[in-house]
Design a protein around this motif. Structure first.
Motif, PDB file in Angstrom:
ATOM      1  N   ARG A  20      30.144  52.865  30.265  1.00 26.75           N
ATOM      2  CA  ARG A  20      30.461  51.707  30.851  1.00 26.75           C
ATOM      3  C   ARG A  20      31.877  51.747  31.497  1.00 26.75           C
ATOM      4  NH1 ARG A  20      29.734  48.723  26.857  1.00 26.75           N
ATOM      5  NH2 ARG A  20      27.905  47.880  26.904  1.00 26.75           N
ATOM      6  N   ILE A  21      32.176  51.072  32.589  1.00 22.89           N
ATOM      7  CA  ILE A  21      33.433  50.993  33.293  1.00 22.89           C
ATOM      8  C   ILE A  21      34.021  49.799  33.417  1.00 22.89           C
ATOM      9  CG2 ILE A  21      34.636  51.711  35.603  1.00 22.89           C
ATOM     10  CD1 ILE A  21      32.200  53.850  35.845  1.00 22.89           C
ATOM     11  N   TYR A  22      35.399  49.605  33.137  1.00 25.36           N
ATOM     12  CA  TYR A  22      35.910  48.314  33.167  1.00 25.36           C
ATOM     13  C   TYR A  22      36.892  48.697  34.515  1.00 25.36           C
ATOM     14  CZ  TYR A  22      34.300  47.396  28.627  1.00 25.36           C
ATOM     15  OH  TYR A  22      33.310  47.354  27.533  1.00 25.36           O
ATOM     16  N   VAL A  23      37.133  47.579  35.156  1.00 28.70           N
ATOM     17  CA  VAL A  23      38.282  47.498  36.077  1.00 28.70           C
ATOM     18  C   VAL A  23      39.358  46.317  35.846  1.00 28.70           C
ATOM     19  CG1 VAL A  23      38.675  47.180  38.597  1.00 28.70           C
ATOM     20  CG2 VAL A  23      36.509  48.247  37.977  1.00 28.70           C
ATOM     21  N   VAL A  24      40.380  47.072  35.713  1.00 30.53           N
ATOM     22  CA  VAL A  24      41.446  46.134  35.168  1.00 30.53           C
ATOM     23  C   VAL A  24      42.782  45.759  36.287  1.00 30.53           C
ATOM     24  CG1 VAL A  24      43.392  45.791  33.295  1.00 30.53           C
ATOM     25  CG2 VAL A  24      41.146  46.436  32.829  1.00 30.53           C
ATOM     26  N   ASP A  25      42.969  44.595  36.570  1.00 31.32           N
ATOM     27  CA  ASP A  25      43.623  44.011  37.682  1.00 31.32           C
ATOM     28  C   ASP A  25      45.041  44.134  36.945  1.00 31.32           C
ATOM     29  OD1 ASP A  25      45.020  43.191  39.906  1.00 31.32           O
ATOM     30  OD2 ASP A  25      43.706  41.295  40.102  1.00 31.32           O
ATOM     31  N   THR A  26      46.145  44.612  37.490  1.00 31.66           N
ATOM     32  CA  THR A  26      47.529  44.633  37.228  1.00 31.66           C
ATOM     33  C   THR A  26      48.552  43.867  37.799  1.00 31.66           C
ATOM     34  OG1 THR A  26      48.245  46.567  38.466  1.00 31.66           O
ATOM     35  CG2 THR A  26      47.132  47.382  36.312  1.00 31.66           C
ATOM     36  N   LYS A  27      48.003  43.062  38.657  1.00 27.67           N
ATOM     37  CA  LYS A  27      48.903  42.115  39.613  1.00 27.67           C
ATOM     38  C   LYS A  27      48.425  40.733  39.117  1.00 27.67           C
ATOM     39  CE  LYS A  27      50.613  45.208  42.340  1.00 27.67           C
ATOM     40  NZ  LYS A  27      50.645  45.313  43.734  1.00 27.67           N
ATOM     41  N   PRO A  28      49.303  39.902  39.220  1.00 32.37           N
ATOM     42  CA  PRO A  28      50.472  39.883  39.742  1.00 32.37           C
ATOM     43  C   PRO A  28      51.641  40.799  39.098  1.00 32.37           C
ATOM     44  CG  PRO A  28      50.516  37.677  38.949  1.00 32.37           C
ATOM     45  CD  PRO A  28      48.976  38.366  38.540  1.00 32.37           C
ATOM     46  N   ARG A  29      51.549  41.018  37.702  1.00 30.83           N
ATOM     47  CA  ARG A  29      52.598  41.889  37.075  1.00 30.83           C
ATOM     48  C   ARG A  29      51.939  42.353  35.947  1.00 30.83           C
ATOM     49  NH1 ARG A  29      53.757  36.566  37.066  1.00 30.83           N
ATOM     50  NH2 ARG A  29      55.443  36.805  38.672  1.00 30.83           N
ATOM     51  N   PRO A  30      52.188  43.452  35.391  1.00 28.84           N
ATOM     52  CA  PRO A  30      51.694  44.290  34.360  1.00 28.84           C
ATOM     53  C   PRO A  30      51.545  43.360  32.798  1.00 28.84           C
ATOM     54  CG  PRO A  30      53.326  45.668  35.472  1.00 28.84           C
ATOM     55  CD  PRO A  30      53.590  44.127  36.044  1.00 28.84           C
ATOM     56  N   THR A  31      52.614  42.493  32.783  1.00 25.01           N
ATOM     57  CA  THR A  31      52.193  41.810  31.507  1.00 25.01           C
ATOM     58  C   THR A  31      51.243  40.383  31.526  1.00 25.01           C
ATOM     59  OG1 THR A  31      54.121  40.439  32.293  1.00 25.01           O
ATOM     60  CG2 THR A  31      54.452  42.035  30.561  1.00 25.01           C
ATOM     61  N   GLU A  32      50.555  40.676  32.901  1.00 24.98           N
ATOM     62  CA  GLU A  32      49.439  39.459  33.075  1.00 24.98           C
ATOM     63  C   GLU A  32      48.113  40.594  33.277  1.00 24.98           C
ATOM     64  OE1 GLU A  32      50.401  36.431  35.702  1.00 24.98           O
ATOM     65  OE2 GLU A  32      52.324  36.208  34.843  1.00 24.98           O
ATOM     66  N   ALA A  33      48.177  41.464  33.018  1.00 24.10           N
ATOM     67  CA  ALA A  33      46.799  42.390  33.561  1.00 24.10           C
ATOM     68  C   ALA A  33      45.643  41.715  32.771  1.00 24.10           C
ATOM     69  CB  ALA A  33      46.925  43.905  33.032  1.00 24.10           C
ATOM     70  N   LYS A  34      44.542  41.942  33.522  1.00 18.35           N
ATOM     71  CA  LYS A  34      43.331  41.123  33.123  1.00 18.35           C
ATOM     72  C   LYS A  34      42.036  42.236  33.519  1.00 18.35           C
ATOM     73  CE  LYS A  34      43.651  37.986  36.998  1.00 18.35           C
ATOM     74  NZ  LYS A  34      44.773  38.430  37.254  1.00 18.35           N
ATOM     75  N   ILE A  35      40.990  41.812  33.181  1.00 18.57           N
ATOM     76  CA  ILE A  35      39.565  42.495  33.346  1.00 18.57           C
ATOM     77  C   ILE A  35      39.177  41.770  34.766  1.00 18.57           C
ATOM     78  CG2 ILE A  35      37.191  43.022  33.006  1.00 18.57           C
ATOM     79  CD1 ILE A  35      37.962  42.777  30.000  1.00 18.57           C
ATOM     80  N   HIS A  36      39.092  42.849  35.582  1.00 10.21           N
ATOM     81  CA  HIS A  36      38.477  42.172  36.886  1.00 10.21           C
ATOM     82  C   HIS A  36      37.011  42.324  37.208  1.00 10.21           C
ATOM     83  CE1 HIS A  36      38.357  41.782  41.361  1.00 10.21           C
ATOM     84  NE2 HIS A  36      37.739  42.776  41.563  1.00 10.21           N
ATOM     85  N   LYS A  37      36.497  43.524  36.736  1.00  9.09           N
ATOM     86  CA  LYS A  37      34.953  43.814  36.952  1.00  9.09           C
ATOM     87  C   LYS A  37      34.509  44.501  35.807  1.00  9.09           C
ATOM     88  CE  LYS A  37      31.606  45.416  40.501  1.00  9.09           C
ATOM     89  NZ  LYS A  37      31.424  45.760  41.589  1.00  9.09           N
ATOM     90  N   VAL A  38      33.249  44.341  35.370  1.00  9.18           N
ATOM     91  CA  VAL A  38      32.728  45.299  34.395  1.00  9.18           C
ATOM     92  C   VAL A  38      31.367  45.891  35.089  1.00  9.18           C
ATOM     93  CG1 VAL A  38      31.790  45.528  32.029  1.00  9.18           C
ATOM     94  CG2 VAL A  38      33.715  43.946  32.445  1.00  9.18           C
ATOM     95  N   ILE A  39      31.230  47.161  34.841  1.00  6.50           N
ATOM     96  CA  ILE A  39      30.075  48.178  35.662  1.00  6.50           C
ATOM     97  C   ILE A  39      29.327  48.550  34.307  1.00  6.50           C
ATOM     98  CG2 ILE A  39      29.441  49.783  36.985  1.00  6.50           C
ATOM     99  CD1 ILE A  39      32.530  49.532  38.343  1.00  6.50           C
ATOM    100  N   GLU A  40      28.232  48.070  34.295  1.00 14.21           N
ATOM    101  CA  GLU A  40      27.441  48.378  33.012  1.00 14.21           C
ATOM    102  C   GLU A  40      26.713  49.704  33.407  1.00 14.21           C
ATOM    103  OE1 GLU A  40      27.298  46.955  30.352  1.00 14.21           O
ATOM    104  OE2 GLU A  40      28.243  45.084  30.854  1.00 14.21           O
ATOM    105  N   PRO A  41      26.500  50.482  31.998  1.00 15.91           N
ATOM    106  CA  PRO A  41      26.192  51.701  32.261  1.00 15.91           C
ATOM    107  C   PRO A  41      24.603  51.788  32.950  1.00 15.91           C
ATOM    108  CG  PRO A  41      25.764  50.931  29.866  1.00 15.91           C
ATOM    109  CD  PRO A  41      26.675  49.982  30.725  1.00 15.91           C
TER     110      PRO A  41
END
Length: 466
Positions: free
Chosen positions: A103-124
């Motif tokens: 599985r692949i996760y795409v994590v968004d680091t904007k607007p700042r690193p301390t608010e990073a969050k999951i943007h998308k999950v690509i299932e296997p």
């Protein structure tokens, strides 16, 4: 999308070295027993900050059993390519594969690193359907897409066909398809990287999933059945142009580190162990007369140890192999850092003469037999493993976990997550920073590190340094 190039894209390695220092480090955390989800930890690296050297944000994943290992950015300095670049992308998203889950996760680091969050999950299933590969491993941002190497082919155990590389869209993160047109004799995979203007790629070999997922298979290792070849590729034509066998006893040639300056046509490879004498080794490759060559340029001997200090796997040898599990090259191509996960040593080599590495510095921490503590007195389980260097070459960060089942075999007392940093002197020499010690929640182990704004194992460059 930005209307101007991301300021963390650098035309040349020298310009990258002149950029501001990193304020944050991103570190992957894995839960070895899958009792809780793996996570991404964000660490404050600003000297003088009240939270210096501490986790300031965590992104837990929604699933268990992913086994985080390596990860990378969606875009980097390669986007400045004059031929196929996307200069208006941002270094914004972290692409995090689950080595065990595919599985692949795409994590968004904007607007700042301390608010990073999951943007998308690509299932296997999407990876399997579009590529025929499994066990995604190394992530590199290319000029026109995201490249991901794999350790498994199809089928439940990943042995239905060879592993390879696939490409993802760098804006939508859709899996596009497998990269190779002609793989030649390549049947195993591990790491890869390239020289973009010179239009070639280098890849290495570890093993197939049955040889690593449940731990090292001693019989296969002693029979020299792990990877021991290096492959060179025509990057644009996507075909294997040359394969070199290091010799079957040179088992597990893992990390490849080409020179950052694209005017230089050489690079380095770390080999975990020589089964004839337990040495680790460093190899240098170069291109000459249109053909690639590679030779062993440095060796690291095993260290004798009493049986009672050794795990069952090593007691019959009476020694600890260095186990070269990671290497990293400074941005100016001068210093090569070598993780000796078994003996608990981080080595620094001066590679100004690429075929004549000279030991310039060394620090000890952890290790199977030595168990050297941190300067702050805390125990460091495991040994130096995934290493990352700041762009200016002054700070060298590393963690202590290799792979969950291998950790258990070599360090049966456990490998609680830890991250440390050493200061590198301009002319050579290393010293552990006594104030930088990152502790993580119980039940986790720490693996690869990425630095805000790029680092020495992230960016590939399109223009030579001046």
């Amino acid at each position: 999308m930005n209307m101007r190039p991301d300021p963390t894209f650098y035309a040349s390695p020298r310009l990258a070295m002149e950029a501001p220092a990193e304020d944050f480090a991103y570190t992957l955390l894995l839960c070895p027993d899958a009792s809780k989800p793996d996570a991404l930890a964000v660490i404050d690296t600003k000297p003088g900050s009240p939270t210096y050297g501490r986790v300031v944000h965590t992104v837990p994943m929604p699933n268990t059993g992913d086994e985080f290992h390596h990860f990378g950015w969606n875009a980097c300095s390669s986007a400045l390519s004059p031929l196929t670049g996307h200069a208006f992308l941002e270094r914004r998203y972290l692409i995090i594969p689950g080595l065990r889950s595919s599985r692949i996760y795409v994590v968004d680091t904007k607007p700042r690193p301390t608010e990073a969050k999951i943007h998308k999950v690509i299932e296997p299933e999407e990876v399997f359907r579009k590529t025929g590969y499994s066990r995604p491993h190394t992530v590199h941002c290319g000029p026109e897409g995201i490249y991901v190497s794999t350790l498994g082919g199809g089928g439940k155990d990943g042995t239905d066909g060879p592993p390879g590389i696939f490409v993802m869209d760098c804006e939508t993160f859709e899996v596009l398809g497998r990269w190779e047109i002609d793989r030649g004799p390549q049947t195993l995979h591990y790491d890869f990287w390239w020289n973009l203007p010179r239009d070639y790629m280098v890849s290495s070999e570890w093993a197939l999933p049955p040889q690593f997922e449940n731990g090292i298979v001693p019989e296969d290792l002693l029979a020299n059945k792990y990877g021991h070849r290096v492959h060179f590729w025509d990057l644009r034509a996507r075909r294997n142009v040359q394969t070199i066998d290091l010799g079957a006893h040179h088992q597990m040639g893992l990390e490849v580190r080409p020179a950052h300056d694209p005017a230089k046509e050489h690079g380095f490879l770390g080999v975990v162990v020589d089964t004839t004498n337990l040495e680790g080794s460093i190899w240098t490759w170069w291109r000459e007369g249109g053909a690639f060559r590679i030779e062993k340029t440095a060796t690291i001997p095993p260290e004798p140890a009493p049986k009672e200090l050794l795990p069952p796997l090593l007691q019959g040898f009476g020694a600890v192999p260095p186990l070269v599990t990671d290497i990293d090259l400074s941005m100016d191509d001068r210093f090569l850092y070598v993780s000796c996960w078994g003996t608990g040593e981080m080595r620094q080599y001066d590679v100004s003469e690429p075929r004549e590495p000279k030991l310039a510095g060394s620090v000890r921490i952890g290790g199977i037999a030595r168990r050297a503590p941190h300067p702050n007195g805390k125990a460091f389980a495991g040994g130096p493993q995934m290493v990352e260097i700041s762009r200016d070459g002054k700070r060298v960060y590393w963690t202590n976990s290799l792979y969950s089942t291998w950790d258990d075999q070599f360090y049966p007392d456990g490998v609680p997550a830890a991250q440390v940093m050493a200061r590198a002197a301009p002319g050579g020499g290393l010293e552990l920073d006594g104030d930088y010690w990152v502790g993580f929640p119980d039940g986790y182990r720490a693996h690869q590190i990425r630095l805000e704004g790029g680092d020495c194992s992230t960016d590939s460059f399109c223009y030579p340094s001046v």
